[in-house]
Write an enzyme that holds these catalytic residues in place. Structure first.
Site, PDB file in Angstrom:
ATOM      1  N   PRO A 323     -19.759  29.891  33.219  1.00  0.00           N
ATOM      2  CA  PRO A 323     -18.348  29.493  33.144  1.00  0.00           C
ATOM      3  C   PRO A 323     -17.907  28.993  34.514  1.00  0.00           C
ATOM      4  O   PRO A 323     -18.044  29.703  35.508  1.00  0.00           O
ATOM      5  CB  PRO A 323     -17.631  30.797  32.754  1.00  0.00           C
ATOM      6  CG  PRO A 323     -18.555  31.901  33.177  1.00  0.00           C
ATOM      7  CD  PRO A 323     -19.942  31.349  33.091  1.00  0.00           C
ATOM      8  N   CYS A 413     -15.480  37.228  40.092  1.00  0.00           N
ATOM      9  CA  CYS A 413     -14.668  36.236  40.782  1.00  0.00           C
ATOM     10  C   CYS A 413     -14.261  36.763  42.157  1.00  0.00           C
ATOM     11  O   CYS A 413     -13.682  37.846  42.264  1.00  0.00           O
ATOM     12  CB  CYS A 413     -13.429  35.894  39.972  1.00  0.00           C
ATOM     13  SG  CYS A 413     -12.410  34.619  40.733  1.00  0.00           S
ATOM     14  N   ARG A 564     -23.918  26.046  40.082  1.00  0.00           N
ATOM     15  CA  ARG A 564     -23.864  24.852  40.938  1.00  0.00           C
ATOM     16  C   ARG A 564     -25.003  23.885  40.655  1.00  0.00           C
ATOM     17  O   ARG A 564     -24.847  22.667  40.781  1.00  0.00           O
ATOM     18  CB  ARG A 564     -23.884  25.269  42.411  1.00  0.00           C
ATOM     19  CG  ARG A 564     -22.555  25.793  42.929  1.00  0.00           C
ATOM     20  CD  ARG A 564     -22.636  26.037  44.424  1.00  0.00           C
ATOM     21  NE  ARG A 564     -23.671  27.009  44.758  1.00  0.00           N
ATOM     22  CZ  ARG A 564     -24.172  27.170  45.976  1.00  0.00           C
ATOM     23  NH1 ARG A 564     -23.754  26.414  46.972  1.00  0.00           N
ATOM     24  NH2 ARG A 564     -25.103  28.088  46.219  1.00  0.00           N
TER      25      ARG A 564
END
Length: 696
Positions: A323, A413, A564
């Site tokens: 995500p 996060c 990434r």
């Protein structure tokens, strides 16, 4: 053998250019600069540094001025006449003469620029290539027919010209275009009738087929959204669980004796709990209010489903796209699926925003039918909010459409706005709260499994999740987590571990040896207690098909969640599935960009606003893809993500253009597929080093 310095991409000398390379993009700074409403710009946690003086804080604030602390992309609307949406769709307007917008279709069309042409795959092969702006002074290309453009920039004649027949991607996919006369590809679904009046066309056969097959899934209905916004949406499962949870917290808070061990564990009587005791600030919060509940929510909650009864996730051997905030939207996920991604997950959504019925948050859960295994990610720290959001997702999306295969709780996060609210990676330091969230979500979601994404810890050098992960298997003896006599928590269906702490961000390589330690700990508990095996994925620095399978074999994970690596080279999933390194050509890369543009138009719309929203997100994607170094110009394989290239030229004009780090070149690439960008439209990249134009 490479002739380059360590940390530098080993590019063959004949492709290197003799000019300074641009600064390497700062992924740490960019990570928090996405949606300004939902995420603040990231910075180092103030608790990790000495308190600065007022003068120092003022100087830092001045230094940050002009940086992308608030990237705003205003909606670009039609120039001139504004046509009523109802009239544009071929219907009638209920407001009649009182409508603020124009009802004259001919007048509207006369005020608009020429319609656009959407290239096909064949068109891509014939496209001429614009010259990169940064190559004007020292260009390795030998283009012909160059003309001046945009105040000195050069471009090949007809860079965006395509001679194909007009087609509308929405009409092609659905048999109807909801934007009607406002569509920038109007001639694809319009014709003159016998009276010479322009009318809209519908492909009834395709429309009927799509009505059965479905287009995008997981749309929240208007009634539910209205109830959420007015706080009239009843949440019986959340209310019952929150009541039990509050009683349990109160009981444990008053239980004596209470002592703290040397290791920091809190002991209530004979029961021991790792980490500090915490009581929610909102233990008395009630989302149901005094309003009448929806009819569908009036029933008494069912008996909670046990962990062993939940749907099992069979993820072994599958590829998983992470995500990704801002860039992990539905068009990008469709692109990755076309390259072979098996599992996809929507962008992180805040539980509180889901519960308030936020249109933006609920747009993150949309799923395309091509996404074979799809999940939703939630971030939050308050039990009522997180469990309530899970209950709404379960009732509105799972029960009514089955468009969700799992729901992921974000425990990784690192950005300050999320961390300081107790969400994201902060949950790793509050295991009791985490346990209650997982247990509540599991109850609210029925058979849909809860998954969890974590980092190795919070502080650098203090990895902690090897103790946490084994506890997340099985279920507690009382059906709620964190209670005395627990055998385990209300279990998760899968885990993903990012091999860095919250404090490390991207500054060091992922610690795959520690990931292996955590996997071994989970597998040992599964074997000891004969528990069902759950998938465990690792995350961090995966950048090639070869490295992927080597990592899986060495660490014992079931797969690697790609983040990434997929942003820089979405075709990495093809490499993984085919166990090879793909020296993808520039035309093949351009075809991927064409697909993204088409997927974007289908999702965001084919009117002026939709075209330029697609343009914005296409440029976001290009802000990562330009960092790809073609394999054919490297001296050593496989390529590594942490190796930064010097300035280089490609093997052809297009490859050089695709390697341009100038954000204006990304806009020009978008014009090859979406037509000229409006004068009032501009793109500010997340990585400020790419905004050469703004630096003057």
């Amino acid at each position: 053998m490479s002739t380059q310095q360590p940390g530098t991409a080993p590019i063959k000398p004949e492709y290197l250019l003799h000019r300074p390379a641009q600064p390497a993009p700062d992924d740490d700074a960019a990570e928090g600069s996405g949606n300004i409403r939902r995420h603040a710009r990231d910075s180092r946690d103030a608790r990790d540094e000495p308190r600065k003086s007022k003068a120092e804080r003022k100087a830092e604030k001045k230094a940050r001025s002009g940086m992308n602390t608030g990237r705003r992309f205003g909606k670009v609307r039609d120039a001139g006449v504004q046509l009523c949406y109802a009239i544009a769709g071929g219907g009638g307007c209920e407001y009649g003469e009182k409508c603020r917008n124009n009802h004259d279709v001919s007048l509207y069309l006369a005020s608009q620029p020429p319609e656009l042409r959407l290239p096909t795959a064949e068109d891509v092969k014939r496209m001429s290539v614009p010259l990169p702006l940064e190559s004007q002074d020292e260009s390795p290309m030998e283009g012909e027919g160059k003309t001046e453009r945009d105040g000195g920039a050069t471009a090949t004649e007809g860079e965006a010209a395509v001679k194909s027949e007009t087609r509308c991607p929405l009409f092609d996919e659905l048999g109807v275009c909801q934007f009607g006369f406002r569509c920038r590809y109007l001639s694809a679904h319009s014709k003159l009738n016998e009276s010479g009046v322009l009318t809209l066309v519908t492909d009834e056969d395709k429309r009927a087929r799509m009505a059965v097959a479905g287009a995008e899934m997981n749309r929240l209905n208007a009634e539910a959204q209205k109830a959420l916004r007015s706080k009239k949406y009843a949440l019986p499962i959340m209310s019952a669980y929150h009541k039990e949870d509050t009683k349990d917290l109160a009981k444990r808070a008053t239980k004596a004796p209470v002592r703290v061990t040397e290791g920091g564990a809190v002991i209530f009587g004979e029961a021991e709990q790792e980490g500090p005791m915490e009581v929610d600030d909102d233990v008395v919060e009630k989302r149901t209010g005094d309003a009448a509940p929806l009819e569908a929510a009036e029933d008494t909650p069912d008996v909670p489903m046990r962990w062993t009864e939940k749907k099992r996730l069979q993820w072994e051997g599958k590829t998983y796209l992470a995500p990704l905030t801002t860039v992990g939207n539905l068009p990008f996920r469709r692109l990755c699926v076309s390259y072979g991604a098996d599992i996809t997950c929507g962008e992180m959504g805040l539980a509180t925003s889901f519960l308030s019925g936020g249109k933006e948050e609920w747009s993150l859960v949309r799923r395309h039918p091509s996404e074979r295994m799809f999940g939703i990610q939630i971030a939050g720290s308050k039990v009522p909010a997180v469990v309530g959001a899970a209950e709404v997702i379960g009732r509105e999306l799972v029960d009514k459409g089955g468009g969700v295969d799992f729901v992921d709780l974000n425990c990784g996060c690192p950005i300050d706005l999320v961390f300081k609210s107790g969400s994201g990676s902060a949950l790793l330091d509050t295991p009791a709260r985490l346990a209650r969230l997982v247990a509540g979500m599991s109850r609210a979601l029925g058979e849909v499994p809860v998954t969890i994404k974590m980092r190795t810890g919070v502080k650098e050098g203090r990895n902690t999740v090897h103790k946490l992960m084994p506890r997340m298997l099985g279920e507690g003896t009382k059906g709620s987590a964190g209670t005395e006599g627990e055998k385990g928590w209300m279990g998760v269906g899968a885990m993903t571990l990012h091999g860095r702490t919250r404090q490390q961000r991207y500054t060091k390589l992922a610690d795959w040896e520690y990931i292996k330690t955590c996997v071994d700990a989970v597998r040992a508990r599964e074997a000891d207690e004969d528990l069902p095996r759950i998938p465990i994925f690792g995350n961090g620095d995966c950048y090639s098909g070869t490295a992927y399978w080597d990592t899986v074999a060495a660490s014992g994970v079931d797969g690697v969640m790609v983040a990434r690596g997929a942003l820089i080279k979405p075709w990495i999933f093809t490499e993984i599935n085919e166990h090879r390194e793909w020296d993808i050509s520039s035309r093949e890369r351009l075809e991927g960009i064409r697909k993204y543009a088409e997927f974007g138009l289908t999702h965001f719309g084919t009117d002026t606003a939709g075209v330029n929203t697609t343009r914005r997100y296409l440029c976001e994607a290009l802000s990562f893809q330009y960092r790809y170094v073609p394999l054919g110009i490297l001296e050593v394989l496989p390529a590594k993500m942490n190796e930064r290239p010097g300035a280089f030229r490609g093997r052809d004009d297009l490859e050089t253009l695709l390697a341009s780090g100038d954000s204006r070149d990304w806009v020009r690439i978008s014009e090859m597929f979406l037509g000229p960008a409006p004068e009032e439209w501009s793109f500010v990249p997340k990585h400020r080093s790419n905004a050469y134009e703004s630096q003057g």
